[in-house]
Motif scaffolding. Structure first.
Motif, mmCIF file in Angstrom:
data_model
loop_
_atom_site.group_PDB
_atom_site.id
_atom_site.type_symbol
_atom_site.label_atom_id
_atom_site.label_comp_id
_atom_site.label_asym_id
_atom_site.label_seq_id
_atom_site.Cartn_x
_atom_site.Cartn_y
_atom_site.Cartn_z
ATOM 1 N N TYR A 6 36.868 37.160 56.272
ATOM 2 C CA TYR A 6 36.917 36.807 54.843
ATOM 3 C C TYR A 6 38.385 36.841 54.461
ATOM 4 N N GLY A 7 38.999 35.651 54.383
ATOM 5 C CA GLY A 7 40.438 35.565 54.154
ATOM 6 C C GLY A 7 41.115 35.126 55.445
ATOM 7 N N ALA A 10 47.110 34.309 57.272
ATOM 8 C CA ALA A 10 47.966 34.688 58.398
ATOM 9 C C ALA A 10 47.327 35.796 59.245
ATOM 10 N N ARG A 31 37.895 28.701 51.351
ATOM 11 C CA ARG A 31 37.771 27.809 50.190
ATOM 12 C C ARG A 31 38.874 26.746 50.255
ATOM 13 N N LYS A 76 45.221 38.880 50.238
ATOM 14 C CA LYS A 76 46.244 39.609 49.481
ATOM 15 C C LYS A 76 45.536 40.452 48.420
ATOM 16 N N ALA A 77 46.118 41.600 48.102
ATOM 17 C CA ALA A 77 45.431 42.563 47.230
ATOM 18 C C ALA A 77 44.914 41.968 45.908
ATOM 19 N N ALA A 79 43.592 39.289 45.336
ATOM 20 C CA ALA A 79 42.390 38.464 45.562
ATOM 21 C C ALA A 79 41.154 39.304 45.878
ATOM 22 N N CYS A 149 52.878 37.578 60.736
ATOM 23 C CA CYS A 149 52.317 36.243 60.917
ATOM 24 C C CYS A 149 52.506 35.464 59.628
ATOM 25 N N LYS A 205 53.079 53.477 56.410
ATOM 26 C CA LYS A 205 53.530 52.080 56.301
ATOM 27 C C LYS A 205 53.997 51.818 54.860
HETATM 28 N N1 LIG Z 1 51.334 38.194 57.005
HETATM 29 C C1 LIG Z 1 51.783 39.310 57.576
HETATM 30 O O1 LIG Z 1 52.635 39.267 58.489
HETATM 31 C C2 LIG Z 1 51.251 40.638 57.180
HETATM 32 C C3 LIG Z 1 50.347 40.775 56.143
HETATM 33 N N2 LIG Z 1 49.826 42.003 55.858
HETATM 34 C C4 LIG Z 1 48.859 42.169 54.791
HETATM 35 O O2 LIG Z 1 47.643 41.530 55.181
HETATM 36 C C5 LIG Z 1 46.937 41.077 54.011
HETATM 37 C C6 LIG Z 1 46.665 39.593 54.180
HETATM 38 O O3 LIG Z 1 47.925 38.944 54.153
HETATM 39 P P1 LIG Z 1 48.172 37.486 54.733
HETATM 40 O O4 LIG Z 1 47.256 37.200 55.846
HETATM 41 O O5 LIG Z 1 49.623 37.377 54.956
HETATM 42 O O6 LIG Z 1 47.768 36.588 53.470
HETATM 43 P P2 LIG Z 1 47.504 35.038 53.416
HETATM 44 O O7 LIG Z 1 47.814 34.616 52.017
HETATM 45 O O8 LIG Z 1 48.165 34.341 54.551
HETATM 46 O O9 LIG Z 1 45.943 34.923 53.673
HETATM 47 C C7 LIG Z 1 44.999 35.304 52.742
HETATM 48 C C8 LIG Z 1 43.846 34.331 52.868
HETATM 49 O O10 LIG Z 1 42.808 34.798 52.054
HETATM 50 C C9 LIG Z 1 42.213 33.671 51.451
HETATM 51 N N3 LIG Z 1 41.466 34.061 50.266
HETATM 52 C C10 LIG Z 1 41.904 34.717 49.179
HETATM 53 N N4 LIG Z 1 40.913 34.874 48.310
HETATM 54 C C11 LIG Z 1 39.821 34.288 48.863
HETATM 55 C C12 LIG Z 1 38.493 34.101 48.422
HETATM 56 N N5 LIG Z 1 38.065 34.568 47.244
HETATM 57 N N6 LIG Z 1 37.637 33.436 49.228
HETATM 58 C C13 LIG Z 1 38.042 32.965 50.429
HETATM 59 N N7 LIG Z 1 39.297 33.104 50.904
HETATM 60 C C14 LIG Z 1 40.174 33.774 50.113
HETATM 61 C C15 LIG Z 1 43.387 32.784 51.124
HETATM 62 O O11 LIG Z 1 42.927 31.502 50.858
HETATM 63 P P3 LIG Z 1 43.579 30.555 49.736
HETATM 64 O O12 LIG Z 1 44.747 29.928 50.426
HETATM 65 O O13 LIG Z 1 42.477 29.620 49.432
HETATM 66 O O14 LIG Z 1 43.986 31.427 48.589
HETATM 67 C C16 LIG Z 1 44.184 32.928 52.407
HETATM 68 O O15 LIG Z 1 43.726 31.992 53.358
HETATM 69 C C17 LIG Z 1 47.858 41.402 52.826
HETATM 70 O O16 LIG Z 1 47.487 42.629 52.256
HETATM 71 C C18 LIG Z 1 49.241 41.513 53.478
HETATM 72 O O17 LIG Z 1 50.150 42.315 52.751
HETATM 73 C C19 LIG Z 1 50.150 43.117 56.594
HETATM 74 C C20 LIG Z 1 51.041 43.036 57.603
HETATM 75 C C21 LIG Z 1 51.695 41.805 57.962
#
Ligand SMILES: NC(=O)C1=CN([C@@H]2O[C@H](COP(=O)(O)OP(=O)(O)OC[C@H]3O[C@@H](n4cnc5c(N)ncnc54)[C@H](OP(=O)(O)O)[C@@H]3O)[C@@H](O)[C@H]2O)C=CC1
Ligand SMILES: CC(C)(CO)C(=O)C(=O)O
Length: 325
Positions: A6-7, A10, A31, A76-77, A79, A149, A205
């Motif tokens: 779910y999400g 990255a 979505r 992301k938090a 969301a 990522c 962290k």
């Molecule tokens: N990226 C990184 O290197 C790191 C990230 N983190 C943490 O990991 C978590 C995720 O980050 P990250 O992967 O970078 O974030 P991203 O923004 O890359 O990915 C989040 C995904 O969640 C989806 N999403 C959000 N809301 C919904 C919803 N209601 N229904 C379906 N899909 C949804 C988004 O889709 P949409 O595009 O449609 O909004 C997006 O594809 C965060 O807390 C971040 O701080 C931790 C360490 C490293």
């Protein structure tokens, strides 16, 4: 196993490709452009020029999937409240919900953790308790991500560096289910370790990113510039000492000094923090999960937090002005 990401951004995408490569069939709730891309092209992971593509069953509506054995939440938090509203059909009595997100989570004080404030609901991250109601803490396995990522495009993840996950039950117990999950994640090639107290890993962290992330959002600077300014580094150390004391009062001893920790952050070089990347992309910032919640924990543990308050005040002014908070 029935597994759902779910999400699928990255981090969700990175974990998802690993699981699919380990032989698991992957469900995804997505979505918009991500859903379209996943349904059309599957999920891809780029390492340099090498692309690994896996098929996924991507849907918009969790009802279409039903109860899962494992749900990985990696949004992301800001969301998360939206996810909580819709996640119900995926969660049954035995579902594990692995929360792969930065910051202090809503379940932080569950499982008997937190000393005098154990069981307290953290309003900064779950204002009305809706997240805890939708995702019961008995289903949760905590997770700290040590990897970087990003997204090249919807459904196309790029892995930069780091290959680590730390997981653990909120209670700290090495339950059969968490050991099974550990084995599954290890089988993906991700270096996964089991923590005897995952809240400590979360806090450690956070001790690094609760300062540099908002300061990067405020200043637009990369981590090398932030760490290179004596006054800013001194301010960061002052915030960290407040968090260190809060941690101590809830059962987390940090033996490092802020300066020790700065040495680790300095190794990132000219790095754009995730919060700076969010600001530049016009995405909502994870300020509440990284900073507001520390202020709340300070109040709950009677630790004065003037430096954290200053950081929060400045960062929320800036990000509100930008429409991102
Ligand atoms: N990226 C990184 O290197 C790191 C990230 N983190 C943490 O990991 C978590 C995720 O980050 P990250 O992967 O970078 O974030 P991203 O923004 O890359 O990915 C989040 C995904 O969640 C989806 N999403 C959000 N809301 C919904 C919803 N209601 N229904 C379906 N899909 C949804 C988004 O889709 P949409 O595009 O449609 O909004 C997006 O594809 C965060 O807390 C971040 O701080 C931790 C360490 C490293
Ligand atoms: C800056 C870094 C890599 C570590 O503090 C981080 O956690 C982030 O960018 O969110």
């Amino acid at each position: 196993m029935k597994i759902c990401i779910y999400g699928a951004g990255a981090i969700g995408g990175w974990i998802g490709v690993g699981l699919a490569q380990a032989g698991e069939r992957l469900n995804v709730v997505a979505r918009g452009a991500t859903l379209e891309a996943l349904q059309r092209d599957g999920l891809s992971l780029m390492r340099g020029d090498v692309r690994t593509r896996v098929p996924v069953n991507a849907v918009a509506d969790p009802e279409a999937l039903g109860v899962q054995d494992l749900v990985v939440i990696a949004v992301k938090a800001p969301a998360l409240a939206g996810v909580a509203e819709r996640i119900g059909p995926l969660i049954g009595a035995d579902t594990i919900v692995l929360v792969a997100m930065n910051g202090v989570p809503w379940w932080f004080l569950e499982g008997g953790f937190g000393g005098p404030i154990t069981g307290h609901r953290l309003a900064a991250v779950d204002p009305d308790g809706a997240i805890a109601r939708a995702i019961p803490s008995r289903n949760v396995v905590g997770c700290v991500v040590h990897a970087s990522c990003s997204l090249d495009a919807p459904g196309v993840v790029r892995h930069h560096f780091g290959n680590g996950l730390i997981i653990g039950e909120p209670s700290g117990e090495a339950t059969p289910r968490v050991q099974k999950l550990l084995a599954l994640l290890k089988s993906t090639g991700i270096d996964t370790t089991l923590s005897p107290q995952i809240q400590k890993d979360v806090w450690f962290k956070l001790w690094g990113n609760m300062t540099v992330n908002p300061i990067s959002a405020l200043t637009g600077c990369t981590t090398d510039l932030i760490m290179g300014d004596d006054y800013v580094r001194g301010f960061i150390s002052a915030v960290m000492l407040e968090a260190k004391e809060i941690g101590r009062r809830i059962g987390i001893e940090i033996t490092q000094s802020p300066e020790d920790r700065h040495e680790i952050t300095k190794k990132l070089g000219a790095f754009k923090t995730s919060m700076l990347q969010d600001v530049e992309a016009g995405r909502s910032v994870e300020l509440d999960a990284l900073v507001t919640v520390v202020r709340e924990l300070g109040e709950l543990t009677a630790v004065a937090t003037p430096f954290t308050d200053a950081l929060l005040g400045l960062a929320r002014l800036r990000t509100r002005q930008l429409g991102l908070y």
